[in-house]
Design a protein around this motif. Structure first.
Motif, PDB file in Angstrom:
ATOM      1  N   ARG A 168      -6.809   1.208   2.527  1.00  0.00           N
ATOM      2  CA  ARG A 168      -6.235   1.642   3.902  1.00  0.00           C
ATOM      3  C   ARG A 168      -6.493   0.305   4.856  1.00  0.00           C
ATOM      4  O   ARG A 168      -7.566  -0.112   5.054  1.00  0.00           O
ATOM      5  CB  ARG A 168      -6.757   2.802   4.402  1.00  0.00           C
ATOM      6  CG  ARG A 168      -6.557   4.072   3.494  1.00  0.00           C
ATOM      7  CD  ARG A 168      -7.274   5.290   3.939  1.00  0.00           C
ATOM      8  NE  ARG A 168      -6.665   5.954   5.139  1.00  0.00           N
ATOM      9  CZ  ARG A 168      -7.306   5.910   6.403  1.00  0.00           C
ATOM     10  NH1 ARG A 168      -8.494   5.500   6.547  1.00  0.00           N
ATOM     11  NH2 ARG A 168      -6.273   6.678   7.404  1.00  0.00           N
ATOM     12  N   GLU A 186       5.109   8.516  10.387  1.00  0.00           N
ATOM     13  CA  GLU A 186       4.416   8.603   9.153  1.00  0.00           C
ATOM     14  C   GLU A 186       5.226   9.004   8.030  1.00  0.00           C
ATOM     15  O   GLU A 186       6.190   9.448   8.267  1.00  0.00           O
ATOM     16  CB  GLU A 186       3.373  10.049   9.657  1.00  0.00           C
ATOM     17  CG  GLU A 186       2.425   9.760  10.820  1.00  0.00           C
ATOM     18  CD  GLU A 186       1.663  11.088  10.856  1.00  0.00           C
ATOM     19  OE1 GLU A 186       1.772  11.926  10.176  1.00  0.00           O
ATOM     20  OE2 GLU A 186       1.005  11.164  12.105  1.00  0.00           O
ATOM     21  N   SER A 189       7.576   4.506   3.912  1.00  0.00           N
ATOM     22  CA  SER A 189       7.191   3.699   2.673  1.00  0.00           C
ATOM     23  C   SER A 189       7.896   2.312   2.431  1.00  0.00           C
ATOM     24  O   SER A 189       9.104   1.991   2.719  1.00  0.00           O
ATOM     25  CB  SER A 189       6.852   4.359   1.532  1.00  0.00           C
ATOM     26  OG  SER A 189       8.105   4.694   1.121  1.00  0.00           O
ATOM     27  N   ALA A 198       3.311   0.395  -0.086  1.00  0.00           N
ATOM     28  CA  ALA A 198       2.737   0.606   1.221  1.00  0.00           C
ATOM     29  C   ALA A 198       3.107   1.808   1.861  1.00  0.00           C
ATOM     30  O   ALA A 198       4.669   1.945   1.738  1.00  0.00           O
ATOM     31  CB  ALA A 198       3.073  -0.727   2.260  1.00  0.00           C
ATOM     32  N   THR A 199       2.426   2.678   2.396  1.00  0.00           N
ATOM     33  CA  THR A 199       2.679   4.107   3.068  1.00  0.00           C
ATOM     34  C   THR A 199       2.323   3.988   4.390  1.00  0.00           C
ATOM     35  O   THR A 199       0.997   3.899   4.414  1.00  0.00           O
ATOM     36  CB  THR A 199       2.447   5.105   2.173  1.00  0.00           C
ATOM     37  OG1 THR A 199       2.896   5.132   0.612  1.00  0.00           O
ATOM     38  CG2 THR A 199       3.026   6.489   2.776  1.00  0.00           C
ATOM     39  N   VAL A 200       3.062   4.478   5.317  1.00  0.00           N
ATOM     40  CA  VAL A 200       2.384   4.772   6.654  1.00  0.00           C
ATOM     41  C   VAL A 200       1.545   5.951   6.700  1.00  0.00           C
ATOM     42  O   VAL A 200       2.441   7.133   6.683  1.00  0.00           O
ATOM     43  CB  VAL A 200       3.613   4.710   7.749  1.00  0.00           C
ATOM     44  CG1 VAL A 200       2.955   4.857   9.108  1.00  0.00           C
ATOM     45  CG2 VAL A 200       4.163   3.432   7.772  1.00  0.00           C
ATOM     46  N   GLU A 201       0.516   6.000   6.939  1.00  0.00           N
ATOM     47  CA  GLU A 201      -0.120   7.371   7.220  1.00  0.00           C
ATOM     48  C   GLU A 201      -0.360   7.663   8.938  1.00  0.00           C
ATOM     49  O   GLU A 201      -0.476   8.797   9.245  1.00  0.00           O
ATOM     50  CB  GLU A 201      -1.661   7.155   6.864  1.00  0.00           C
ATOM     51  CG  GLU A 201      -1.739   6.888   5.354  1.00  0.00           C
ATOM     52  CD  GLU A 201      -3.040   6.965   4.671  1.00  0.00           C
ATOM     53  OE1 GLU A 201      -4.172   6.746   5.631  1.00  0.00           O
ATOM     54  OE2 GLU A 201      -3.185   7.130   3.542  1.00  0.00           O
ATOM     55  N   VAL A 234      -1.884   2.138   7.209  1.00  0.00           N
ATOM     56  CA  VAL A 234      -1.091   2.139   6.196  1.00  0.00           C
ATOM     57  C   VAL A 234      -2.097   2.087   4.879  1.00  0.00           C
ATOM     58  O   VAL A 234      -3.051   1.441   5.042  1.00  0.00           O
ATOM     59  CB  VAL A 234      -0.222   0.705   6.084  1.00  0.00           C
ATOM     60  CG1 VAL A 234       1.036   0.871   7.044  1.00  0.00           C
ATOM     61  CG2 VAL A 234      -1.079  -0.637   6.263  1.00  0.00           C
ATOM     62  N   LEU A 260       5.571  -6.173   6.436  1.00  0.00           N
ATOM     63  CA  LEU A 260       5.966  -4.820   5.874  1.00  0.00           C
ATOM     64  C   LEU A 260       7.255  -4.589   6.059  1.00  0.00           C
ATOM     65  O   LEU A 260       7.780  -4.941   6.897  1.00  0.00           O
ATOM     66  CB  LEU A 260       5.126  -3.737   6.167  1.00  0.00           C
ATOM     67  CG  LEU A 260       3.606  -3.699   6.159  1.00  0.00           C
ATOM     68  CD1 LEU A 260       2.752  -3.003   6.986  1.00  0.00           C
ATOM     69  CD2 LEU A 260       3.165  -3.892   4.714  1.00  0.00           C
TER      70      LEU A 260
END
Length: 275
Positions: A168, A186, A189, A198-201, A234, A260
């Motif tokens: 993270r 959120e 990806s 990659a994934t946005v949290e 991310v 990204l």
């Protein structure tokens, strides 16, 4: 008896022209034996090479895939793609970005023994393959070229060399346009060749700051009327190496620049924290 008689025979037995041809053939055979002795012979061999293709146009990125084979006319040698790594590049002003491409390949060539060298030479279609060499690849549906950055006997893929892990990271995007700030959310990806990397949290934003200078020379900091500073958290698919954590083959740490691509929206920022 004369050396050459009236019929052109040497010592009355061998035609002069035939004798010259025999001498020339013997010279060629002797020269060939000398070359083979110097090189020590050759044998078929398979090695594995990492090739940096760098920036590639979309039509190459879309076509390049594991199993693609480059063959060489007049030779049984070949180069087969075993692994592909694609890294998005930030778009330059006025120009669309082109991703960097790195491939791992299985190379069927020849090992040439050379007594004058400390190491045997590895060749493909008669051309030496070594670190730093540029190599041309004709895959049939497309053609490209790149630089050999690794060459060995190990068949591991680009992702096998280190252990896969998840990291993270907080990424700061400064002074971005409202359309970009509003478009980030959120759950967005980045997917590369069917794998989510990659994934946005989480997303937080605030007005960007601008520095102004008054007529009397004083400096003032003010909020930008439109642009925003955005922080995104991310989750990244990374690898652990002896020198640290890497994302898409690049070192990941505080202060690192990262690019990204979320659903066609490309952003570039600076890593401010890593967990």
């Amino acid at each position: 008896m004369p050396l050459i008689d009236d019929d052109g025979n040497l010592f009355g037995a061998v035609n002069v022209i035939d004798a010259i041809i025999v001498v020339v053939l013997l010279a060629v055979v002797v020269a060939g034996i000398a070359v083979v002795a110097a090189l020590g012979g050759s044998e078929s061999e398979t090695r594995y090479a990492t090739i940096e293709l760098e920036n590639q146009p979309d039509y190459v990125v879309e076509r390049i895939d594991e199993g693609d084979v480059a063959t060489f006319e007049g030779s049984g040698d070949s180069i087969t793609v075993t692994d592909v790594q694609i890294t998005p590049s930030a778009a330059n002003e006025g120009n669309s970005s082109q991703p960097d491409v790195t491939i791992r390949t299985e190379v069927d060539g020849e090992r040439i023994e050379d007594e004058d060298r400390e190491e045997d030479q590895f060749q493909v279609a008669g051309n030496p393959v070594m670190l730093g060499n540029e190599i041309q690849l004709d895959m049939g549906a497309y053609a490209t070229s790149g630089t050999v950055t690794d060459l060995g006997h190990d068949g591991e893929t680009l992702s096998d060399a280190e252990g896969a892990t998840t990291t993270r990271a907080a990424v700061e995007l400064e002074n971005v346009r409202p359309s970009v700030a509003d478009g980030l959310g959120e759950g967005m990806s980045e997917t590369m060749r069917g794998e989510t990397v990659a994934t946005v949290e989480d997303v937080e934003s605030e007005p960007a700051s601008i520095v102004l200078q008054s007529e009397d020379g004083n400096i003032y900091e003010r909020e930008h009327p439109q642009n925003r500073d955005v922080t995104i958290v991310v989750e990244l698919q990374t690898t652990e190496t002896e020198t640290g954590i890497e994302f898409r083959g690049e070192r990941l740490g505080v202060g690192s620049s990262i690019v990204l691509n979320f659903d066609g929206m490309t952003v570039q920022g600076e890593v401010s924290a890593v967990e």
